[in-house]
Design an enzyme around this catalytic site. Structure first.
Site, PDB file in Angstrom:
ATOM      1  N   ASP A 102      50.769  75.698  13.945  1.00 25.28           N
ATOM      2  CA  ASP A 102      50.927  77.143  13.731  1.00 25.28           C
ATOM      3  C   ASP A 102      49.591  77.852  13.935  1.00 25.28           C
ATOM      4  OD1 ASP A 102      53.531  76.665  13.011  1.00 25.28           O
ATOM      5  OD2 ASP A 102      53.102  76.649  10.844  1.00 25.28           O
TER       6      ASP A 102
HETATM    7  N1  URA Z   1      53.896  72.056   9.564  1.00 25.57           N
HETATM    8  C1  URA Z   1      53.747  73.386   9.472  1.00 25.57           C
HETATM    9  O1  URA Z   1      54.414  74.038   8.656  1.00 25.57           O
HETATM   10  N2  URA Z   1      52.879  73.992  10.298  1.00 25.57           N
HETATM   11  C2  URA Z   1      52.111  73.326  11.182  1.00 25.57           C
HETATM   12  O2  URA Z   1      51.304  73.927  11.896  1.00 25.57           O
HETATM   13  C3  URA Z   1      52.276  71.935  11.270  1.00 25.57           C
HETATM   14  C4  URA Z   1      53.165  71.324  10.451  1.00 25.57           C
END
Ligand code: URA
Length: 232
Positions: A102
């Site tokens: 993310d």
């Molecule tokens: N899980 C998440 O919620 N975000 C990420 O970036 C990776 C794993």
């Protein structure tokens, strides 16, 4: 391999750009300036210089980056900086991130032009371990930890697969998962009535995020690391 293709593979430019560069005398092979783009070279044994700099051919390149906050995991984005913008110059063409983190997640991300390996590492069949350092809004109870370890309902058809939790201090935990569902870690913490306030991936399969690789920095994998990840 044709000289113009060799230069394209090494991301020197588009086919027409490299043809022009060759024509203008920017490229030498084994000490001789070559101006014909269709000259055949041996990509592994011939010495090719571009503007006086030696080019090293590799079919596949594997890079690890410590992704900073605020950067998107994509090859391009209309408005925001991408992880690819941080890697300059890109050593070969067609490189892309292996999976995604993310925008606000930091930590270990692989980038490669080895599509087959990328596919394998992301396939649910292979269950590649991913470990995250998760900072939670509240400390987790024994019961929360057990639930995360057993698998929780995050609103998908199936609950999450069993995970591993190692408590760190206070609100920090190390969470290891084997899947890569959308926003998985954040949704897992929501499932136990908590909230992720900071998320950092510290390992991916056999690779750990090196302590000396600062956010925004990247390096190519060592030969040893490549062997580990290929034969995972
Ligand atoms: N899980 C998440 O919620 N975000 C990420 O970036 C990776 C794993």
């Amino acid at each position: 391999m044709r000289l113009d293709r060799f230069l394209c593979e090494l991301n020197i430019g588009t086919r027409s750009q490299v043809k022009e560069l060759i024509k203008k005398g920017n490229v030498s092979v084994n000490g001789l300036i070559i101006t014909k783009s269709d000259t055949n070279i041996n990509e592994t044994s011939d010495e090719v210089l571009f503007k006086g700099e030696k080019l090293r051919y590799r079919k596949y390149v594997y890079i690890m980056i410590n992704k900073p906050d605020g950067v998107v995991t994509a090859t391009r984005d209309k408005n925001l900086p991408t992880v690819m913008d941080l890697i300059k110059p890109l050593p070969v063409k067609d490189m892309s991130p292996v999976g995604r983190l993310d925008r606000d997640t930091t930590g270990l991300l692989l980038i490669t032009n080895d599509g087959e390996l990328s596919h394998r590492l992301l396939s649910p069949k292979y269950h590649v371990d991913k470990t995250y350092l998760v900072t939670c809004e509240h400390s987790l109870s024994e019961n929360d930890i057990n639930r995360l370890c057993e698998g929780v309902d995050i609103g998908d058809d199936e609950p999450t697969l069993p995970a591993r939790v190692k408590t760190s201090n206070g609100t920090d935990i190390f969470l290891t998962i084997h899947e890569g569902r959308f926003h998985q870690v954040k949704r897992m913490l929501e499932a136990v009535d908590n909230k992720v306030t900071k998320l950092k991936r510290v390992s991916f399969g056999p690779l750990d995020l090196p302590g000396d690789l600062k956010e925004g920095e990247w390096r190519e994998l060592t030969e040893d690391e490549i062997q580990k990840i290929i034969f995972k």
